[in-house]
Scaffold this motif. Sequence first.
Motif, PDB file in Angstrom:
ATOM      1  N   GLY A 186       0.790  -1.223   0.000  1.00 31.65           N
ATOM      2  CA  GLY A 186       0.000   0.000   0.000  1.00 31.65           C
ATOM      3  C   GLY A 186       0.823   1.275   0.000  1.00 31.65           C
ATOM      4  N   GLY A 187       2.137   1.172   0.060  1.00 35.70           N
ATOM      5  CA  GLY A 187       2.969   2.355   0.030  1.00 35.70           C
ATOM      6  C   GLY A 187       3.257   2.784  -1.393  1.00 35.70           C
ATOM      7  N   GLU A 188       4.072   3.812  -1.525  1.00 33.61           N
ATOM      8  CA  GLU A 188       4.354   4.331  -2.856  1.00 33.61           C
ATOM      9  C   GLU A 188       5.354   3.456  -3.601  1.00 33.61           C
ATOM     10  N   VAL A 189       5.292   3.531  -4.910  1.00 29.99           N
ATOM     11  CA  VAL A 189       6.243   2.845  -5.764  1.00 29.99           C
ATOM     12  C   VAL A 189       6.540   3.768  -6.936  1.00 29.99           C
ATOM     13  N   LYS A 190       7.778   3.808  -7.346  1.00 33.68           N
ATOM     14  CA  LYS A 190       8.168   4.681  -8.440  1.00 33.68           C
ATOM     15  C   LYS A 190       7.795   4.026  -9.768  1.00 33.68           C
TER      16      LYS A 190
END
Length: 366
Positions: A186-190
């Motif tokens: 659920g966190g960010e990903v580039k």
Amino acid sequence: MKFTRKSMRRTAAACLSGALMLSMAAMPAFAQEGGYEPSAGDSFTITKYLTKEATTMTPNVSFTFTVTPETETDNLGERGNIPVSAGVAEGVTVDRDNASADFAPDGTLDRNTVLSDTVGFKINTEVFTEFGPGIYKYTIQEDAVDHDGITKDDNVLDLYVYIQNGEAGLEAAYTELVDPDGGSEGGEVKTDSFTNDYDKDGQQLHDLTLYKVLSGNAADMRDEFTFTIQIDGEEGEQYYAEVGTYTTDGEFAKGDAVIYLTAGEKTNVTLGHNDAVKIYGLDSDDAYTIEEISANTDGYKVEIDGTADDDGVTNGTISIDSVVCYENIKEASTPTGIAMTVAPYVLLVALAGGACFIFLRRRHAE
């Protein structure tokens, strides 16, 4: 040493610029963990992926994107220990020379199941002059897609623009694209891409098969019949079709011949007994028209899907994989008038037989 307000501002800008350079120096190594490396310079691109079935022609469609400055000024967090600022209007714009990701059929089937194109963006560094070095936040999202069978990518990416001091003034050092909720936990990903599905899983596009059958005691199984097929769909669309046969268990068997149909145009195909043509990738709004040329001639009677038809034309749309069966029936009828022709002779024979019986009986009695 006496510091003026102007000199203090310059010193602060220099410190911020130095911090930006340090934070960005470590950025590529960090970014590689997500499989994406931020872009350097005053321009960057995003990639548009389009997935499809191997037998589906490339659709005639373009994708455009909107970049919007972040307007929230508080709680934007930090990146590399540098506070994030709201985006500046017109700080990032679409490159006019590469403003859309374009896909189009070229008359042949591309069996690749993943197609791609890019869209370009420019960073207008002069817009940031009055704001100075910093990290500025924007969002990028795909505009609405007006094409049947294509699912819009509703994802919204965060864009961070790193502005720093250069030899000739402010310059764009890096741009970083992030999916804020795209990580495995659920966190960010580039990421620097959007993906659209052109019914790769076969739920919205369907196949239409035209099947030819000959029957009847006078049918010549060597006869062939010409059909015209027209698909009315999206402008510029093309459709891939295979010519083959139908097996005894009701399955289409591909032959060597293929044809390509263009939306709104008639295409001819010749079919004999048990021949078939299978057209791939029709959506529910694609209307088909099939006509057998010279139907109901040379003693043949045409039935379409089991119903007698006067002109050999059928049309419609499909929402599932469908088969249209044209059956040409040719029956030789039993000659009539046999009873009328033979009856007098039968009667004469009967009378003669009766006369012989009576005559022989009388002689026997004498």
